[in-house]
Design a protein around this motif. Structure first.
Motif, PDB file in Angstrom:
ATOM      1  N   TYR A  48      -8.983   4.019   3.427  1.00 34.76           N
ATOM      2  CA  TYR A  48      -8.341   4.257   2.703  1.00 34.76           C
ATOM      3  C   TYR A  48      -7.447   2.965   2.808  1.00 34.76           C
ATOM      4  CZ  TYR A  48     -10.685   6.055  -1.417  1.00 34.76           C
ATOM      5  OH  TYR A  48     -11.015   7.098  -2.084  1.00 34.76           O
ATOM      6  N   ILE A  49      -6.196   2.729   4.047  1.00 33.84           N
ATOM      7  CA  ILE A  49      -5.360   1.701   3.818  1.00 33.84           C
ATOM      8  C   ILE A  49      -6.190   0.532   4.106  1.00 33.84           C
ATOM      9  CG2 ILE A  49      -4.100   0.990   5.643  1.00 33.84           C
ATOM     10  CD1 ILE A  49      -2.814   3.679   5.687  1.00 33.84           C
TER      11      ILE A  49
ATOM     12  N   ILE B 130       0.394  -1.436   0.156  1.00 34.50           N
ATOM     13  CA  ILE B 130       0.423  -0.105   0.227  1.00 34.50           C
ATOM     14  C   ILE B 130       0.748   1.164   0.200  1.00 34.50           C
ATOM     15  CG2 ILE B 130      -1.879   0.873   1.302  1.00 34.50           C
ATOM     16  CD1 ILE B 130      -2.520  -1.389   2.300  1.00 34.50           C
ATOM     17  N   SER B 131       0.991   2.272  -1.470  1.00 36.05           N
ATOM     18  CA  SER B 131       2.662   2.638  -1.621  1.00 36.05           C
ATOM     19  C   SER B 131       1.049   4.562  -0.802  1.00 36.05           C
ATOM     20  CB  SER B 131       2.136   3.149  -2.824  1.00 36.05           C
ATOM     21  OG  SER B 131       3.190   3.981  -2.577  1.00 36.05           O
TER      22      SER B 131
ATOM     23  N   ASN C  68       0.512  17.946  -0.903  1.00 36.38           N
ATOM     24  CA  ASN C  68      -0.638  18.382  -1.237  1.00 36.38           C
ATOM     25  C   ASN C  68      -1.297  17.845  -1.656  1.00 36.38           C
ATOM     26  OD1 ASN C  68      -1.986  21.265  -0.790  1.00 36.38           O
ATOM     27  ND2 ASN C  68      -1.497  21.871  -3.185  1.00 36.38           N
ATOM     28  N   GLY C  69      -1.016  17.127  -2.925  1.00 38.00           N
ATOM     29  CA  GLY C  69      -2.041  15.650  -3.385  1.00 38.00           C
ATOM     30  C   GLY C  69      -1.392  14.648  -2.660  1.00 38.00           C
ATOM     31  N   VAL C  70      -2.307  14.009  -3.000  1.00 39.45           N
ATOM     32  CA  VAL C  70      -2.322  12.297  -1.833  1.00 39.45           C
ATOM     33  C   VAL C  70      -3.389  10.967  -2.774  1.00 39.45           C
ATOM     34  CG1 VAL C  70      -3.045  11.654   0.313  1.00 39.45           C
ATOM     35  CG2 VAL C  70      -2.702  14.048  -0.006  1.00 39.45           C
ATOM     36  N   SER C  71      -2.757  10.063  -2.907  1.00 36.46           N
ATOM     37  CA  SER C  71      -2.973   9.279  -3.252  1.00 36.46           C
ATOM     38  C   SER C  71      -3.184   8.382  -2.711  1.00 36.46           C
ATOM     39  CB  SER C  71      -2.928   9.355  -4.852  1.00 36.46           C
ATOM     40  OG  SER C  71      -1.640   9.080  -5.437  1.00 36.46           O
ATOM     41  N   VAL C  72      -3.182   6.946  -2.597  1.00 33.52           N
ATOM     42  CA  VAL C  72      -3.487   5.813  -2.117  1.00 33.52           C
ATOM     43  C   VAL C  72      -3.377   5.612  -3.757  1.00 33.52           C
ATOM     44  CG1 VAL C  72      -3.604   4.493  -0.219  1.00 33.52           C
ATOM     45  CG2 VAL C  72      -3.674   6.693   0.377  1.00 33.52           C
TER      46      VAL C  72
END
Length: 268
Positions: free
Chosen positions: A169-170, A62-63, A68-72
């Motif tokens: 999300y995790i 899980i990355s 400021n922008g976030v994605s998983v």
């Protein structure tokens, strides 16, 4: 040459990239989840494989690209399996100035209540929401951590909301991957904020995540920050999107040259 930020996510199955809207909109207009930060997730996956001492095709990751922008992104045996951003980078978790996921009915409701046009609502969701919108003072996590320690309630609330959305999300991706072998933190906040990493990992002990406080707080290099006995390895890996793009461009050039040489040799 163009290297697309979405390309890493093209391995997602339909259950990950389709929206639950009439299927013909996907067929006619290709309305679907595309995802972003692909070059970053791809780079840290390869570095995680080196840190863990086995090929990326052998584990699930899980990355968490947290800037400021976030994605998983859920990475399954070397390929993107699901990701939090969607058709646009607005979707997913709470970000610096972006709202992340919300009930789509909020948009026409705001238009009605505030007398806004749809493009004005989209501007609010992209540029005046997220950490900035909740705190009312800043989209910079460093400012909010400092202000929260000084008793600024909305800064504390913004941090708690930010962490809770990442937790969601995790947890979701642990379920989708049927467990995980490692969690990666990268990008500005992910690489440089031990406080945020600690808050995110708190409560994940049930899933086999045990943070090493010393390793978390000290060091700037690529490293494992979980304890030696933690079943899930937690890593900090500074991203390097530029090297991924350079390698892709180089590979395309070499492939084209080899193909051209093969054609000439055949013709000769």
């Amino acid at each position: 040459m163009a290297v697309f930020d979405t390309s890493f996510h093209q391995t997602m199955p339909p259950t990950s990239f389709l929206y639950s809207i009439p299927y013909e909109y996907y067929e006619r207009h290709k309305i679907r989840k595309y995802g972003f930060h692909g070059t970053s997730h791809r780079y840290v996956m390869s570095r995680a494989a080196e840190l863990m001492g086995r090929p990326a095709e052998n584990f699930r990751l899980i990355s968490c690209h947290i800037g400021n922008g976030v994605s998983v992104t859920a990475i399954r045996y070397g390929e993107s399996y699901d990701t939090s951003m969607g058709l646009t980078p607005l979707a997913g978790v709470t970000m610096g100035t972006r709202s992340g996921n919300l009930d789509p009915a909020v948009i026409p409701y705001l238009e009605q209540l505030e007398g806004l046009e749809s493009d004005e609502v989209m501007r609010v969701l992209n540029h005046h929401s997220g950490l900035l919108g909740i705190s009312g003072v800043s989209n910079d996590i460093r400012d909010l951590l400092k202000l929260s320690k000084e008793g600024h309630h909305r800064s504390q609330l913004a941090i708690e909301l930010f962490v809770s959305k990442l937790h969601q999300y995790i947890g979701l991706y642990m379920a989708r991957l049927n467990g995980t072998d490692g969690i990666i933190f990268t990008a500005g906040v992910g690489e440089n904020s031990p406080e945020i990493r600690e808050l995110i990992c708190q409560g994940l002990e049930y899933a086999g995540v045990f943070l090493d406080a010393y390793a978390n707080w000290l060091g700037k290099e690529d490293r494992i920050i979980s304890t030696a006995y933690s079943p899930v390895k937690v890593m900090v890996i500074p991203t390097d999107e530029e090297i991924v793009m350079a390698r892709d461009a180089y590979q395309i050039v070499i492939t084209d040259q080899t193909r051209s040489l093969g054609i000439l040799e055949t013709a000769g």
